[in-house]
Structures are given as C-alpha cells and as structure tokens.
Design a protein around this motif. Structure first.
Motif, short mmCIF file in Angstrom:
data_model
loop_
_atom_site.label_atom_id
_atom_site.label_comp_id
_atom_site.label_asym_id
_atom_site.label_seq_id
_atom_site.Cartn_x
_atom_site.Cartn_y
_atom_site.Cartn_z
N HIS A 55 3.26 16.73 -1.61
CA HIS A 55 3.51 17.73 -0.58
C HIS A 55 4.33 17.18 0.57
O HIS A 55 5.13 17.89 1.15
CB HIS A 55 2.20 18.34 -0.08
CG HIS A 55 1.29 17.37 0.60
ND1 HIS A 55 0.50 16.49 -0.11
CD2 HIS A 55 1.05 17.14 1.91
CE1 HIS A 55 -0.20 15.76 0.74
NE2 HIS A 55 0.12 16.14 1.96
N ARG A 56 4.17 15.91 0.89
CA ARG A 56 4.97 15.33 1.97
C ARG A 56 6.43 15.25 1.56
O ARG A 56 7.32 15.53 2.34
CB ARG A 56 4.45 13.94 2.32
CG ARG A 56 3.12 13.98 3.02
CD ARG A 56 2.71 12.58 3.43
NE ARG A 56 1.41 12.62 4.01
CZ ARG A 56 0.43 11.79 3.72
NH1 ARG A 56 0.62 10.84 2.81
NH2 ARG A 56 -0.73 11.88 4.29
N THR A 57 6.68 14.86 0.33
CA THR A 57 8.04 14.74 -0.16
C THR A 57 8.72 16.10 -0.21
O THR A 57 9.88 16.23 0.15
CB THR A 57 8.03 14.11 -1.57
OG1 THR A 57 7.28 12.90 -1.51
CG2 THR A 57 9.41 13.82 -2.06
N ALA A 58 8.00 17.13 -0.65
CA ALA A 58 8.57 18.47 -0.72
C ALA A 58 8.92 18.98 0.68
O ALA A 58 9.97 19.59 0.87
CB ALA A 58 7.59 19.43 -1.39
N PHE B 90 0.82 -1.20 0.00
CA PHE B 90 0.00 0.00 0.00
C PHE B 90 0.87 1.26 0.00
O PHE B 90 0.63 2.19 -0.77
CB PHE B 90 -0.94 0.00 1.22
CG PHE B 90 -1.89 1.16 1.22
CD1 PHE B 90 -3.02 1.14 0.41
CD2 PHE B 90 -1.66 2.27 2.01
CE1 PHE B 90 -3.90 2.21 0.40
CE2 PHE B 90 -2.52 3.34 2.00
CZ PHE B 90 -3.65 3.32 1.19
N ALA B 91 1.90 1.28 0.83
CA ALA B 91 2.79 2.44 0.90
C ALA B 91 3.55 2.61 -0.41
O ALA B 91 3.74 3.74 -0.89
CB ALA B 91 3.77 2.30 2.06
N ARG B 92 3.97 1.50 -1.02
CA ARG B 92 4.67 1.58 -2.31
C ARG B 92 3.72 2.10 -3.39
O ARG B 92 4.10 2.92 -4.22
CB ARG B 92 5.24 0.22 -2.71
CG ARG B 92 6.44 -0.19 -1.89
CD ARG B 92 7.17 -1.39 -2.48
NE ARG B 92 6.30 -2.49 -2.86
CZ ARG B 92 6.00 -3.53 -2.09
NH1 ARG B 92 6.51 -3.62 -0.88
NH2 ARG B 92 5.20 -4.49 -2.54
N SER B 93 2.47 1.63 -3.39
CA SER B 93 1.48 2.09 -4.38
C SER B 93 1.19 3.58 -4.19
O SER B 93 1.10 4.33 -5.16
CB SER B 93 0.18 1.30 -4.24
OG SER B 93 0.41 -0.07 -4.42
N GLU B 94 1.04 3.98 -2.95
CA GLU B 94 0.77 5.39 -2.64
C GLU B 94 1.93 6.27 -3.11
O GLU B 94 1.72 7.31 -3.75
CB GLU B 94 0.56 5.55 -1.14
CG GLU B 94 0.21 6.93 -0.69
CD GLU B 94 0.06 7.02 0.81
OE1 GLU B 94 -0.68 7.91 1.25
OE2 GLU B 94 0.70 6.23 1.55
N ALA B 95 3.16 5.85 -2.84
CA ALA B 95 4.33 6.61 -3.27
C ALA B 95 4.42 6.66 -4.79
O ALA B 95 4.76 7.70 -5.36
CB ALA B 95 5.60 6.00 -2.68
N TRP B 96 4.10 5.55 -5.45
CA TRP B 96 4.15 5.50 -6.91
C TRP B 96 3.14 6.47 -7.51
O TRP B 96 3.45 7.22 -8.44
CB TRP B 96 3.88 4.07 -7.38
CG TRP B 96 4.07 3.87 -8.85
CD1 TRP B 96 5.25 3.59 -9.48
CD2 TRP B 96 3.07 3.93 -9.87
NE1 TRP B 96 5.03 3.48 -10.83
CE2 TRP B 96 3.71 3.68 -11.09
CE3 TRP B 96 1.70 4.17 -9.86
CZ2 TRP B 96 3.01 3.67 -12.31
CZ3 TRP B 96 1.02 4.16 -11.05
CH2 TRP B 96 1.67 3.90 -12.26
N LEU B 97 1.91 6.49 -6.98
CA LEU B 97 0.88 7.41 -7.48
C LEU B 97 1.25 8.86 -7.15
O LEU B 97 1.04 9.75 -7.98
CB LEU B 97 -0.48 7.04 -6.89
CG LEU B 97 -1.12 5.78 -7.46
CD1 LEU B 97 -2.32 5.37 -6.62
CD2 LEU B 97 -1.51 5.97 -8.91
N ASP B 98 1.77 9.10 -5.95
CA ASP B 98 2.19 10.46 -5.58
C ASP B 98 3.26 10.99 -6.52
O ASP B 98 3.25 12.16 -6.89
CB ASP B 98 2.72 10.50 -4.15
CG ASP B 98 1.61 10.59 -3.12
OD1 ASP B 98 0.46 10.85 -3.51
OD2 ASP B 98 1.91 10.40 -1.93
N ALA B 99 4.18 10.12 -6.92
CA ALA B 99 5.27 10.55 -7.81
C ALA B 99 4.73 10.96 -9.17
O ALA B 99 5.33 11.78 -9.86
CB ALA B 99 6.29 9.43 -7.97
N ARG B 100 3.59 10.42 -9.57
CA ARG B 100 3.03 10.73 -10.88
C ARG B 100 1.97 11.82 -10.82
O ARG B 100 1.47 12.24 -11.86
CB ARG B 100 2.45 9.46 -11.50
CG ARG B 100 3.57 8.65 -12.11
CD ARG B 100 3.39 7.18 -11.94
NE ARG B 100 4.58 6.44 -12.38
CZ ARG B 100 5.63 6.21 -11.65
NH1 ARG B 100 5.71 6.68 -10.44
NH2 ARG B 100 6.64 5.52 -12.12
N GLY B 101 1.59 12.28 -9.64
CA GLY B 101 0.72 13.43 -9.51
C GLY B 101 -0.75 13.08 -9.36
O GLY B 101 -1.16 11.92 -9.31
#
Length: 133
Positions: free
Chosen positions: A58-61, A8-19
């Motif tokens: 926003h979390r990554t920034a 789930f965390a990997r999927s969330e990060a993958w989607l976040d990276a793509r906007g």
C-alpha cells in the motif's frame, strides 16, 4: 555517507514485494526455527497493519499514485498524461454507471419475478378456495 537502506528496510521491502503470503510464511518459519522471532513478526505485522490490509504494497501504490501526478518537465508528455488520465477517469465513471444499471436491471428483474410468483400464488389460492365452496 551512504544512503543505502539497512537490512531491516531491505527485508521489509522484499517481503512487501511478494505480498501478504510472504509475511505469513516468514512468520511461520520464525515460529518453527525460533518462536520469539515468529512472535515478533506477528506483533510487527499487527502493529504495522500488514495483517489486516488487502495488500502489503500500500505504501508503494500511494507513492506511485503521487509520482504519476507530478510534472515530468516535458510539457508534451505532461499534456498527454493529463489527457489520458481524464479519459481514464471518464471511462471509469462510465463503467461504474454501466455496472449500476446492470445491478438495477437485475434487482428489477428479481422484483418482477417475485411479484409474478406472488400473483400466481394468490390466483391459485383464489381458485382453490372457489373450488372448495
């Protein structure tokens, strides 16, 4: 024990990276293939404020900004980084002041044009009134 994030965390990060578009596409596909998945994604996007934020990353920034302020351990690099950040802040302040001067000049030009048009209209009205008399 492994420190690898779950699916789930990997999927969330993958989607976040793509906007946000990737989140919306995933939600639409979820509705197409199995509507409860689409509904769950919609609720998750609203609950996590991904639906209404300007950027999903926003979390990554925020993390990147925090890590930029941490010392690296190399004093020469830290001094260079501090100097560069101060210079960038000064340039940003100067640019914002420049933009404000541009806005002020535009506002003044628009106001002056309005006043000139108003004065011309008033002068034309006076000449029309004197011609009628």
């Amino acid at each position: 024990m492994h420190n690898r994030p779950g699916w789930f965390a990997r999927s969330e990060a993958w989607l976040d990276a793509r906007g946000k578009g990737a989140w919306i596409a995933a939600m639409v596909l979820g509705f197409i293939f199995f509507w409860p998945i689409g509904l769950a994604l919609l609720f998750y996007m609203i609950w996590s404020k991904r639906m209404f934020s300007k950027s999903c990353g926003h979390r990554t920034a925020r993390h990147a900004a925090w890590s930029a302020l941490k010392p690296s351990g190399n004093s020469a690099f830290d001094a260079y980084k501090a100097d560069m950040l101060q210079r960038l802040e000064r340039e940003q302040d100067a640019f914002e002041a420049f933009l404000q001067r541009l806005r002020d000049a535009k506002d003044k030009a628009e106001f002056d044009q309005f006043m000139d048009e108003r004065a011309k209209k008033a002068a034309n009205d006076r000449t029309d009134d004197s011609d009628d008399a």
